[in-house]
Motif scaffolding. Structure first.
Motif, PDB file in Angstrom:
ATOM      1  N   GLY A 181       0.811  -1.208   0.000  1.00  0.00           N
ATOM      2  CA  GLY A 181       0.000   0.000   0.000  1.00  0.00           C
ATOM      3  C   GLY A 181       0.842   1.254   0.000  1.00  0.00           C
ATOM      4  O   GLY A 181       1.962   1.267   0.500  1.00  0.00           O
ATOM      5  N   VAL A 182       0.274   2.302  -0.604  1.00  0.00           N
ATOM      6  CA  VAL A 182       0.911   3.624  -0.640  1.00  0.00           C
ATOM      7  C   VAL A 182      -0.122   4.621  -0.146  1.00  0.00           C
ATOM      8  O   VAL A 182      -1.192   4.769  -0.749  1.00  0.00           O
ATOM      9  N   LEU A 183       0.196   5.275   0.960  1.00  0.00           N
ATOM     10  CA  LEU A 183      -0.758   6.191   1.583  1.00  0.00           C
ATOM     11  C   LEU A 183      -0.352   7.623   1.283  1.00  0.00           C
ATOM     12  O   LEU A 183       0.816   8.002   1.442  1.00  0.00           O
ATOM     13  N   PRO A 184      -1.285   8.454   0.843  1.00  0.00           N
ATOM     14  CA  PRO A 184      -0.947   9.813   0.402  1.00  0.00           C
ATOM     15  C   PRO A 184      -0.680  10.765   1.564  1.00  0.00           C
ATOM     16  O   PRO A 184      -1.177  10.588   2.675  1.00  0.00           O
TER      17      PRO A 184
ATOM     18  N   ALA B 163      -7.642  -1.644  10.394  1.00  0.00           N
ATOM     19  CA  ALA B 163      -8.647  -2.405  11.129  1.00  0.00           C
ATOM     20  C   ALA B 163     -10.038  -1.823  10.916  1.00  0.00           C
ATOM     21  O   ALA B 163     -11.018  -2.569  10.718  1.00  0.00           O
ATOM     22  N   LYS B 164     -10.159  -0.512  10.942  1.00  0.00           N
ATOM     23  CA  LYS B 164     -11.454   0.145  10.715  1.00  0.00           C
ATOM     24  C   LYS B 164     -11.959  -0.128   9.304  1.00  0.00           C
ATOM     25  O   LYS B 164     -13.166  -0.337   9.083  1.00  0.00           O
ATOM     26  N   THR B 165     -11.032  -0.117   8.318  1.00  0.00           N
ATOM     27  CA  THR B 165     -11.427  -0.359   6.927  1.00  0.00           C
ATOM     28  C   THR B 165     -11.941  -1.781   6.751  1.00  0.00           C
ATOM     29  O   THR B 165     -12.936  -2.026   6.054  1.00  0.00           O
TER      30      THR B 165
ATOM     31  N   GLY C  20       1.001  -0.410  -9.150  1.00  0.00           N
ATOM     32  CA  GLY C  20       0.101  -1.366  -9.794  1.00  0.00           C
ATOM     33  C   GLY C  20      -0.851  -2.037  -8.847  1.00  0.00           C
ATOM     34  O   GLY C  20      -2.019  -2.172  -9.137  1.00  0.00           O
ATOM     35  N   TYR C  21      -0.326  -2.479  -7.724  1.00  0.00           N
ATOM     36  CA  TYR C  21      -1.223  -3.091  -6.753  1.00  0.00           C
ATOM     37  C   TYR C  21      -1.213  -2.321  -5.455  1.00  0.00           C
ATOM     38  O   TYR C  21      -1.542  -2.823  -4.400  1.00  0.00           O
ATOM     39  N   GLY C  22      -0.811  -1.065  -5.557  1.00  0.00           N
ATOM     40  CA  GLY C  22      -0.815  -0.185  -4.393  1.00  0.00           C
ATOM     41  C   GLY C  22      -1.951   0.784  -4.487  1.00  0.00           C
ATOM     42  O   GLY C  22      -3.058   0.449  -4.871  1.00  0.00           O
ATOM     43  N   TYR C  23      -1.626   2.023  -4.213  1.00  0.00           N
ATOM     44  CA  TYR C  23      -2.680   3.024  -4.128  1.00  0.00           C
ATOM     45  C   TYR C  23      -3.073   3.485  -5.510  1.00  0.00           C
ATOM     46  O   TYR C  23      -2.290   4.099  -6.231  1.00  0.00           O
TER      47      TYR C  23
ATOM     48  N   ALA D 174      -9.489  10.392  -0.804  1.00  0.00           N
ATOM     49  CA  ALA D 174      -8.209   9.837  -1.231  1.00  0.00           C
ATOM     50  C   ALA D 174      -7.605   8.955  -0.143  1.00  0.00           C
ATOM     51  O   ALA D 174      -7.083   7.872  -0.422  1.00  0.00           O
ATOM     52  N   PHE D 175      -7.724   9.403   1.112  1.00  0.00           N
ATOM     53  CA  PHE D 175      -7.133   8.653   2.211  1.00  0.00           C
ATOM     54  C   PHE D 175      -7.867   7.323   2.411  1.00  0.00           C
ATOM     55  O   PHE D 175      -7.243   6.268   2.561  1.00  0.00           O
ATOM     56  N   ASN D 176      -9.191   7.362   2.376  1.00  0.00           N
ATOM     57  CA  ASN D 176      -9.963   6.134   2.527  1.00  0.00           C
ATOM     58  C   ASN D 176      -9.725   5.176   1.370  1.00  0.00           C
ATOM     59  O   ASN D 176      -9.654   3.952   1.555  1.00  0.00           O
ATOM     60  N   GLU D 177      -9.590   5.734   0.157  1.00  0.00           N
ATOM     61  CA  GLU D 177      -9.379   4.874  -1.011  1.00  0.00           C
ATOM     62  C   GLU D 177      -8.048   4.144  -0.923  1.00  0.00           C
ATOM     63  O   GLU D 177      -7.924   2.991  -1.353  1.00  0.00           O
ATOM     64  N   SER D 178      -7.035   4.810  -0.344  1.00  0.00           N
ATOM     65  CA  SER D 178      -5.732   4.156  -0.212  1.00  0.00           C
ATOM     66  C   SER D 178      -5.814   2.958   0.734  1.00  0.00           C
ATOM     67  O   SER D 178      -5.185   1.924   0.500  1.00  0.00           O
ATOM     68  N   PHE D 179      -6.629   3.065   1.807  1.00  0.00           N
ATOM     69  CA  PHE D 179      -6.791   1.936   2.730  1.00  0.00           C
ATOM     70  C   PHE D 179      -7.666   0.841   2.127  1.00  0.00           C
ATOM     71  O   PHE D 179      -7.487  -0.341   2.429  1.00  0.00           O
ATOM     72  N   ASN D 180      -8.598   1.233   1.276  1.00  0.00           N
ATOM     73  CA  ASN D 180      -9.387   0.202   0.568  1.00  0.00           C
ATOM     74  C   ASN D 180      -8.479  -0.631  -0.330  1.00  0.00           C
ATOM     75  O   ASN D 180      -8.633  -1.849  -0.431  1.00  0.00           O
TER      76      ASN D 180
END
Length: 771
Positions: free
Chosen positions: A545-548, A598-600, A759-762, A555-561
Motif C-alpha cells: 500500500g501507498v498512503l498519500p 482495522a477500521k477499513t 500497480g497493486y498499491g494506491y 483519497a485517504f480512505n481509497e488508499s486503505f481500501n
C-alpha cells in the motif's frame, strides 16, 4: 505468497545500468526546483546580455605591391645594390601594427581620453557627440593606471570635477573643485583643461572621463587587442585590417587614419630615400668635379709642354679597357666606403636613426628590413626608458632583440663587404695586367696615356653621377605611394556581439541543465525514501500500500481500501488472516495505519480485532480516545486476567486490545507460549487479526513474533521523506538472513505528485469526486 528467496531471482534492475526511468522520476519530482534554477539562470543571462557592451566591427583592405622601390636602369651598380629582393608582406603587416605607427595615430587623435555619460544602470560612451574636449598633461611620472574624472556641469560656464588616481605607492589620490570651462587647472600631478563642445546640454549632467596617461599601455590594452592585420590569402599581396570597438564611428576613424598614416609614412620614406641619394650624389659630384678639373688641367699642360697631340691608335683599345676598369673600381671603392660607414654606425644605437643604406640600393633587401626593425626596436626602447629603468623586463627583452638584430645585420654586411672586396681585388688584378702591358710603351706616350686615362675615368664618373642626379630628381618630384586602398572602412550599424538571443537561449539551456544536475545531486545526497521506486531499487519485497500525504477523506480512505484489497488477495492457510504491522523506527505511522486498516476491514463487514503488541511505548490509545480499559495485553500475557477482560468493542465488527501497563520484561512475555494460545483462540472468532508491534529496527519484539510463525502477512511501515534508505537496506539484509516470509511494505505520507500510483498499491482516482 512467494518467499524472499524466490523474489530475489526476479531482480528488475542491474545496479551497473543507468536507470533512465529513475532519472525521469528525479526530474519530475524536482520540477519546481529545476524551474526555479532555470528561471534564475535565464534572468542572469538576460541581465548579462543587457549590460554587455555592443561591439561593432569594420574593415579595410589595401594592396601592398611585391616590390617597394621603383624600377631602376640595369646599368646602375652602386644604387641598384648587391642583395636586392622583394618587399616582405609580413614585414609590412608588422609595420601596420607597430608601436611607432600607433603612436603617430594617437598624436592626431587622443584616443586615450574616453568620455561617458552616467546612466541609471550603465554608462554610455560618447565619441562623436562628446560634450567636452579634455587636454591633460602629466606633471609627475608617478601616476599609475587610469585617471578618472567625474564631471558635473553646473551651468554653461562652470563645472564641478573630482579626479581620482593612484601613485607609485598605490596610494589613492583625489583632487577636485569648481572651475570654468576653458580654465587651465594645474596641480602637482596633472595639468588639464576642459573645453565644452556644441553637444554640451544646457541642462545639468553627470559625466565620466577616463584618461590613460601611459600611452604604451593604452596601445597594448586598447588598440592592439582590437586591431587585426592579416593577408587575405597566401597568393595575394592584399592585406585586410579589421577593428572592433564599442563605438562604430571610432573604429572607422581609427582604421582609415591608420591606413592614411601608413601610406604617408611609406611616401615619406620613399622621398627620404631619394633625398638621401641626391645628397650622396651631390657630395660625390663635388669630389669628382674637382678630380675632373685637375685631371683635365694636367692633361692639357702635359700636351702643351711635350707637343703631343694624341695617343697612338695601337694604344687606344688598351686605354679604353683600363678606363672601364678604373671606372668600375671607383664605383667599388665608393660602395666599400659606404659599407664601412654603415658598419661603424651599427656599432652604436645612439645614431641608429641616421643609418642609411639608400646609396647601396638595398632598401628592399633583407638588410634593409633588419635595419628598419632595428630602428623600430630602438625607438621602442627609448619610449620604454621614459617610464621604466634599464632593468625592467620589457626593456631587457627589447635590448636583447636589438642585440640579435645587430648581430644579424653585421653578419649580412660583412658578407656583402667580403663579396665587394673580392670584386675590387679582381678589378685590381685586371688593372695590373693592363698596366704591365703599358710599361712597354715609350715614356712620353705612357705619361700621356695615364693622364688621359685619369681624365676619362673622372669624366665618366661625373657624367654618371649627373645622370643619376637627374633621375632621382625626377623620382623625387613624381613620388607617389606604391600602395593603394581597395576598401575603405565604413560604418556598420549592427553589432557583431553580443549575440543577445544566443546568450538568452544559452542561459535557458544552461539553467535547465544546471537545474537537472542540482536535482540529480540532491537526489544522490538525499538519504530518505520518497516514492515507491526508492524502495523498489533497494529490495524485492512487495509493496502492499501507498498512503498519500494529502489527508483528503476520499483519497485517504481509497488508499486503505486498496491496502485491504491487497491483503485480502494474499494467500492464507486459514480462514482468518493474521497481519503483523511494524516499522523500522518510531514516527513512521505504524499505529495509525494499523488502526485505520482495522477500521477499513470492519467497514467491509470483516470481523476484525486489533491487538496492541507495542508493550514498551503504546500509542493506540490516541487512535481510540473514547475507549478505556484497565487491563491490556501485558496483563493477559502475564496470566493476570482473561481474554474477555481485555477485549473492548470499538464498533460493529471491530474489537481492540490495548497494550496495558508497561511490563518490566516485554521480550520475555512475548516468548511465552501464551501468545500461541491467544492467537489460536482469536482465529476462531475473527476474520482478521491485526498486530501492532514495536519498531523492528530498535527492539526484538517484532522478530520474536515473526519466529512464532503466527502471521500470514508481515508488513513494515516506512514514511516518505522520513525513513532513511539505510533502514530499508538493513531490513532487507535482516529478512534474507532470517529467511523471513510473507513480507510487505506500506509507504506512508507520499506526495501525490511523486509518482506513487503503484500497480497493486494506491490507485487514487476512482471515487475521487465522491462527496
Amino acid at each position: 505468497m512467494k518467499s524472499l528467496a524466490e523474489l530475489e531471482t526476479n531482480n528488475n534492475h542491474n545496479e551497473d545500468e543507468i536507470d533512465l526511468k529513475q532519472i525521469f522520476e528525479v526530474i519530475t519530482k524536482n520540477k519546481k526546483l529545476i524551474a526555479i534554477i532555470t528561471l534564475f539562470v535565464f534572468l542572469l543571462s538576460l541581465i548579462y546580455a543587457y549590460f554587455s557592451t555592443n561591439i561593432y566591427s569594420t574593415y579595410s583592405t589595401i594592396e601592398i605591391p611585391a616590390k617597394s622601390q621603383p624600377s631602376m636602369p640595369t646599368e646602375i651598380d652602386i644604387f641598384a645594390g648587391g642583395l636586392g629582393g622583394d618587399q616582405d608582406l609580413h614585414n609590412e603587416i608588422e609595420v601596420l601594427q607597430s608601436r611607432e605607427l600607433l603612436l603617430k595615430l594617437l598624436e592626431i587623435a587622443p584616443l586615450n581620453i574616453r568620455y561617458f555619460s552616467n546612466g541609471f544602470l550603465k554608462d554610455k560612451e560618447l565619441y562623436t557627440n562628446k560634450p567636452f574636449n579634455l587636454s591633460a598633461t602629466n606633471n609627475s611620472k608617478n601616476i599609475v593606471g587610469n585617471v578618472i574624472f567625474k564631471v558635473d556641469t553646473i551651468n554653461e560656464k562652470s563645472y564641478n570635477i573630482e579626479v581620482k588616481f593612484k601613485n607609485n605607492n598605490k596610494k589613492k589620490i583625489e583632487l577636485g573643485g569648481v572651475y570654468n570651462f576653458g580654465q587651465t587647472v594645474k596641480t602637482d600631478y596633472l595639468t588639464f583643461n576642459l573645453n565644452k563642445t556644441k553637444y554640451l546640454s544646457k541642462s545639468n549632467g553627470s559625466f565620466k572621463i577616463i584618461y590613460t596617461p601611459n600611452i604604451d599601455n593604452f596601445i597594448d590594452s586598447f588598440i592592439r587587442t582590437n586591431l587585426g592585420v592579416a593577408p587575405i590569402n597566401k597568393d595575394a599581396s592584399v592585406v585586410k585590417l579589421t577593428y572592433s570597438d564599442n563605438d562604430a564611428a571610432r573604429g572607422v576613424d581609427i582604421l582609415n587614419s591608420l591606413v592614411k598614416l601608413y601610406f604617408t609614412q611609406k611616401l615619406d620614406l620613399q622621398q627620404m630615400e631619394t633625398k638621401s641619394k641626391l645628397k650622396f650624389i651631390d657630395d660625390q659630384l663635388k669630389i669628382t668635379y674637382a678630380d675632373l678639373a685637375n685631371s683635365e688641367k694636367s692633361l692639357k699642360d702635359y700636351k702643351q709642354k711635350n707637343t703631343i697631340a694624341s695617343i697612338p691608335n695601337s694604344s687606344t683599345v688598351l686605354l679604353n679597357q683600363i678606363v672601364d676598369t678604373d671606372t668600375q673600381k671607383s664605383q667599388i671603392d665608393i660602395k666599400l666606403n659606404i659599407l664601412q660607414g654603415l658598419m661603424d654606425q651599427i656599432k652604436s644605437t645612439n645614431n641608429i636613426s641616421t643609418v642609411s643604406i639608400d646609396a647601396l640600393g638595398l632598401q628592399a633587401s633583407p638588410i634593409s628590413t633588419m635595419i628598419m626593425s632595428l630602428q623600430q626596436k630602438s625607438a621602442a626602447k627609448n619610449a620604454l626608458l621614459v617610464d621604466y629603468t634599464n632593468q625592467h623586463p620589457d626593456v631587457l627583452r627589447t635590448s636583447k632583440e636589438i642585440d640579435e638584430l645587430k648581430r644579424s645585420i653585421k653578419g649580412s654586411i660583412n658578407s656583402l663587404y667580403a663579396s665587394t672586396k673580392k670584386q675590387q681585388s679582381d678589378l685590381q688584378t685586371s688593372k695590373n695586367l693592363y698596366e704591365n702591358t703599358l710599361q712597354q710603351m715609350p715614356a712620353q706616350e705612357l705619361n700621356l696615356l695615364n693622364l688621359n686615362r685619369s681624365f676619362q675615368v673622372n669624366e665618366k664618373m661625373y657624367s654618371y653621377l649627373l645622370e643619376k642626379k637627374s633621375e632621382f630628381e625626377i623620382m623625387n618630384a613624381s613620388a607617389i605611394s606604391q600602395n593603394r586602398i581597395l576598401d575603405r572602412a565604413i560604418l556598420y550599424p549592427e553589432p557583431i556581439k553580443p549575440k543577445r538571443s544566443l546568450i538568452a537561449m544559452s542561459g535557458l539551456l544552461l539553467g535547465l541543465l544546471l537545474g537537472m544536475v542540482v536535482a540529480l545531486i540532491r537526489n544522490f545526497m538525499d538519504k530518505k525514501i520518497s516514492s515507491v521506486a526508492d524502495i523498489e531499487r533497494i529490495t524485492n519485497i512487495p509493496i502492499y500500500g501507498v498512503l498519500p500525504q494529502n489527508k483528503e477523506v476520499v483519497a485517504f480512505n481509497e488508499s486503505f481500501n486498496m491496502l485491504r484489497t491487497n491483503i485480502e488477495f494474499s494467500p492464507s492457510k486459514d480462514k482468518c488472516k493474521v497481519v503483523i504491522i511494524t516499522s523500522n523506527i518510531p514516527g513512521e505511522g505504524k499505529t495509525t495505519i494499523s488502526s485505520n486498516l482495522a477500521k477499513t476491514l470492519a467497514k467491509a463487514g470483516k470481523k476484525t480485532i486489533l491487538l496492541d503488541f507495542d508493550l514498551r511505548k503504546s500509542a493506540l490509545n490516541r487512535e481510540f480516545p473514547e475507549l478505556v480499559s484497565r487491563n491490556g495485553m501485558s496483563q493477559l500475557l502475564a496470566n493476570m486476567c482473561g481474554l474477555k477482560d481485555v477485549v473492548i468493542s470499538a464498533g460493529e465488527y471491530l474489537d481492540v486490545v490495548f497494550s496495558g501497563k508497561v511490563p518490566p520484561n516485554p521480550s520475555e512475555l512475548l516468548l511465552s507460549n501464551t501468545i500461541d494460545d491467544i492467537i489460536g483462540e482469536l482465529k476462531n472468532r475473527y476474520d482478521y487479526i491485526i498486530l501492532d508491534t514495536a519498531p523492528i529496527g530498535l527492539v526484538t519484539d517484532a522478530m520474536i513474533l515473526n519466529k512464532k510463525h503466527l502471521h500470514d502477512i508481515f508488513l513494515v511501515t516506512s514514511r516518505a521523506n522520513y525513513t532513511d534508505k539505510a533502514l530499508i537496506e538493513n531490513f532487507n539484509k535482516l529478512a534474507h538472513r532470517h529467511h523471513m516470509k510473507s513480507l510487505g511494505f506500506i509507504i506512508n505520507d507520499v506526495k501525490i505528485d511523486s509518482g506513487y500510483g503503484y500497480g497493486y498499491g494506491y490507485g487514487y482516482g476512482y471515487g475521487h469526486t465522491e462527496k
